[in-house]
Design a protein around this motif. Structure first.
Motif, short mmCIF file in Angstrom:
data_model
loop_
_atom_site.label_atom_id
_atom_site.label_comp_id
_atom_site.label_asym_id
_atom_site.label_seq_id
_atom_site.Cartn_x
_atom_site.Cartn_y
_atom_site.Cartn_z
N ASP A 173 -37.13 10.92 -2.92
CA ASP A 173 -37.25 11.36 -4.32
C ASP A 173 -35.87 11.75 -4.85
OD1 ASP A 173 -38.46 12.08 -6.64
OD2 ASP A 173 -39.72 13.66 -5.77
N ASP A 174 -35.71 11.63 -6.15
CA ASP A 174 -34.46 12.05 -6.82
C ASP A 174 -33.23 11.45 -6.15
OD1 ASP A 174 -36.32 13.57 -8.13
OD2 ASP A 174 -35.80 15.44 -7.10
N ASP B 173 -33.30 8.91 -9.47
CA ASP B 173 -33.54 10.13 -10.23
C ASP B 173 -33.47 9.86 -11.73
OD1 ASP B 173 -33.90 13.12 -10.01
OD2 ASP B 173 -32.15 12.98 -11.35
N GLU C 210 -37.55 6.66 -11.99
CA GLU C 210 -38.38 7.65 -12.66
C GLU C 210 -37.71 8.09 -13.95
OE1 GLU C 210 -39.42 10.76 -9.87
OE2 GLU C 210 -37.31 11.17 -9.41
MG MG Z 1 -38.05 12.91 -8.87
#
Ligand code: MG
Ligand code: C2E
Ligand code: MG
Length: 720
Positions: free
Chosen positions: A613-614, A636, A670
């Motif tokens: 994630d990110d 991210d 995202e």
């Molecule tokens: Mg994220």
């Protein structure tokens, strides 16, 4: 009986030389040769030889007639046949012609004695030009003559020589050492004369007229009958006890041993003393900076250590907690000081055992302090303060009873509240005062606004605990779309807290606090169960196959129950593992490295997949991408903001996409908020997208409706 036996033995021997033992043996001797033979005050001969001849007489049974006279007369008497044996005679070449000799029986030395005023006489040759006093007939005369010294003045005996010395007639003497010592001392000349050198050493024999070998044998054999003990007794009587060093050596050895023992004991004592002094000195040194009861650092050392931490921890916060035990005086008053001391020691032990804090110190009778250092959020500080309160408040067991004590805590923080140990401690003390005034059993920051914030966090914590009990959490689902087909392929489960007090609270507000307090564990478990059961529900509803992405906090990896929670969620929901994608951050991988690797491979083997994630915001140490089983990179949303105009953002995103492709991973962006971003990503070959442009996080009902109305995401190929 003995006499008969001796006589018989002697007769046997004498037979071989055809010798008839005389009834009386006439022995003649010098009369002034102490201690061997000299005249006593009664003018009777006495001395070693007198006694020895008496023994000889006893042993042989032959009468001995001992005549003591001056030396020259003695020799003449023997040679004239008026005596059979002459005593104390040296063998000299001249005498060999006149005498036969018995075996030697004593070794004597002859010295040259000179008036102390005469120096420089070191040998016989130095005597040329001097007149030497001698005893008539003495072997010394022959000896001097051999060296060409003829200027001798002969005296009848040693006593006459000493008398001549007294008259200053003669100032150099040749004398046997024994009589010299005796007479020089006796006549008070000892101080005046010194022994210049040794002339020669000779052996005493007994002499007989030449050829009279029978008498030689008679004398020698008779002398042999005198035992060693008898001779020792004579020695002791006349020469004094020969100084035997054996007993002295023994005494000396004992004394030495005693001295060594005493020395050793002293050394040990001194060593022990020194160690005791060293220890005491160290103790004193130690006590200058430590508390004697708890052995913890005292205020001075704490201030020093805080200063040290401030010097070396650039940019990091240093937090000082000052912990005052509430109403501690009452413990002392009610239970006595001994119990009070035990309680203090127990508290010191508990506080020292706390994690994440350092420099635990005892500041005063009822106050401790400790520090914490790092890039600390208020939540972390608050949590620690709470932990301190809980640690102290645990009951203290004493003789079947439990004593409860609470603490108040004052907190100061560098850099805001001070730049040195002393001022930080002072401000923590002030904060402790606030805490006490407000009712004790609580903590206060020196900076009042932090206290307010902490208060809010505390309320948050309380609320979270209640939320868990009352099931006040909810998951929202945000769609994820395949950029090539425009189809919804998955959702990300995003947590919300529906608080009566605070309204709908987003995870960024409460997750850090949940992580600090450990609440993340039950919350995380709930999320997994809820997400899996929701997916199972959708599958039962006949929704298209969707992947469910669930976020995991780094802290969840420190919980060994994680794998169990996941298998529990999968098992209870019946969802296949391949549909669950766990989102983890770069930080988790780096922070919990080895443990995470193990867990990930376990979970991977179950069929789950993993997304970073990110991606791009963390450490971006690409090495871990090799080490861990990662299938998805989630770019991210902060990078999407600049797309498509910001060249750097464009370069970065295209690099991540290329990297993922090379490593056979999927890439999902995202935060896609508009068509331009969508088109850019699609053109770059990004696999998937998530963002408001596609759909906001929705409740499950909303999502079901949304999905029903959006079989294929409509904007595939839309232009901005
Ligand atoms: Mg994220
Ligand atoms: P995340 O995993 O990166 O989640 C994406 C966040 O971006 C979500 O915020 C989402 O609402 C937001 N978002 C999605 N699309 C857009 C967009 O187009 N524009 C903008 N500005 N924002 C968008 P949310 O739901 O507030 O979640 C925040 C973070 O909280 C998450 O970041 C995740 O790290 C964490 N989180 C959420 N749910 C959980 C959970 O169940 N457990 C754990 N441990 N962490 C969670
Ligand atoms: Mg996420």
């Amino acid at each position: 009986m003995l006499k008969a036996l001796s006589a018989c033995l002697l007769a046997t021997c004498f037979a071989c030389v055809a010798y008839a033992a005389p009834a009386t043996l006439r022995v003649v001797s010098d009369d002034n040769y102490p201690p061997y033979l000299f005249l006593g005050p009664d003018h009777q001969p006495r001395g070693y030889l007198v006694d020895e001849w008496k023994l000889w007489e006893q042993k042989t049974g032959i009468h001995v007639q001992l005549v003591a006279t001056d030396w020259a007369d003695a020799q003449r008497m023997l040679l004239d046949g008026k005596a059979d044996v002459i005593e104390m005679i040296f063998r000299t070449p001249e005498r060999e012609a006149l005498y036969d000799f018995t075996v030697p029986y004593a070794r004597v030395t002859v010295g040259l004695y000179a008036d102390s005023s005469i120096s420089g006489i070191d040998s016989v040759d130095a005597l040329h030009g001097f007149e030497v006093g001698v005893e008539r007939g003495d072997a010394c005369i022959e000896h001097l003559r051999q060296h060409g010294i003829t200027a001798v003045r002969a005296y009848r005996g040693y006593t006459d020589m000493i008398a001549a010395v007294d008259r200053r007639d003669v100032r150099i003497l040749c004398m046997d050492d024994y009589p010299a010592n005796y007479y020089l001392y006796k006549f008070g000349e000892g101080d005046r004369f010194h022994r210049a050198f040794e002339m020669y050493a000779g052996e005493f024999h007994r002499g007989v007229r030449k050829g009279d070998l029978g008498t030689v044998a008679l004398v020698d054999n008779g002398m042999k009958l005198i035992t060693d003990e008898e001779r020792d007794a004579l020695q002791r009587k006349w020469m004094g006890r020969p100084v035997s060093f054996t007993p002295y050596a023994q005494i000396f050895a004992y004394a030495l041993a005693a001295v060594v023992l005493v020395g050793l004991a002293l050394t040990v004592w001194v060593f022990t003393l020194r160690r005791a002094v060293d220890r005491r000195t160290k103790d004193l040194g130690f006590l200058a900076y430590h508390d004697a009861l708890t052995r913890l650092p005292n205020r001075f050392l704490l201030v020093d250590r805080i200063d040290h931490a401030l010097r070396h921890g650039e940019g990091l916060k240093v937090v000082v907690f000052l912990i005052g035990l509430d109403y501690f005086k009452r413990v002392n008053e009610s239970f006595g000081h001994a119990v009070g001391d035990r309680l203090i020691v127990e508290m010191a032990h508990r506080l020292s055992g706390m994690e994440q804090v350092t420099n635990v110190a005892r500041i005063s009778g009822d106050a401790f302090a400790m520090t914490m250092q790092g890039a600390l959020e208020t939540a972390a500080i608050t949590t620690t303060a709470e932990r301190i309160l809980r640690t102290v408040a645990k009951g203290f067991a004493w003789e079947g009873r439990t004593i409860f004590v609470t603490a108040s805590v004052g907190i100061s923080i560098h850099p805001d509240d001070g730049n040195d140990g002393a001022s930080l401690l002072k401000h923590a003390d002030a904060a402790l005062g606030f805490a006490k005034r407000e009712g004790r059993g609580r903590f206060r920051f020196y900076n009042a606004s932090l206290t307010q914030k902490a208060q809010g966090l505390l309320e948050l914590g309380e609320g979270l605990r209640r939320a868990l009990q009352h099931n006040d959490f909810v998951l929202l689902y945000q769609p994820q779309v395949d950029l090539r087909t425009g189809r919804v392929v998955g959702v990300e489960a995003l947590l919300r807290w529906q608080s009566e007090e605070f309204g709908l609270v987003t995870p960024e507000r409460f997750i850090p606090y949940a992580e600090e307090t450990g609440l993340i564990e039950p919350i995380g478990h709930w999320v997994l169960l809820e997400a899996c059961h929701r997916l199972a529900h959708w599958r039962r509803q006949g929704l298209p196959e969707l992947r469910m992405a669930v976020n995991l906090s780094p802290k969840q990896f420190s919980n060994l129950g994680l794998v169990e929670h996941i298998t529990d969620a999968l098992g209870s929901s019946g969802v296949p593992a391949r549909l669950i994608e766990l989102e983890i951050t770069e930080g988790s991988l780096l922070e919990y490295g080895p443990m995470v690797a193990d867990m990930l491979s376990q979970l991977r083997s179950l069929g789950l997949s993993f997304a970073i994630d990110d991606f791009g915001t963390g450490y971006s140490s690409l090495a871990y991408l090799h080490r861990f089983p990662i299938q998805v990179l989630k770019i991210d949303r902060s990078f999407l903001g600049g797309v498509p105009d910001d060249a750097d953002a464009v370069a970065l995103i295209s690099t991540i996409i290329a990297l993922a492709r090379d490593m056979h991973m999927r890439v999902l962006a995202e935060g896609v908020e508009n068509a331009a971003q969508w088109n850019f990503l699609r053109d770059m070959g990004c696999d998937g997208a998530q963002g408001w442009f596609i759909g906001r996080p929705m409740t499950s009902d909303e999502f079901e409706q949304w999905l029903a109305g959006t079989p294929v995401f409509p904007a595939a190929g839309v232009s901005p």
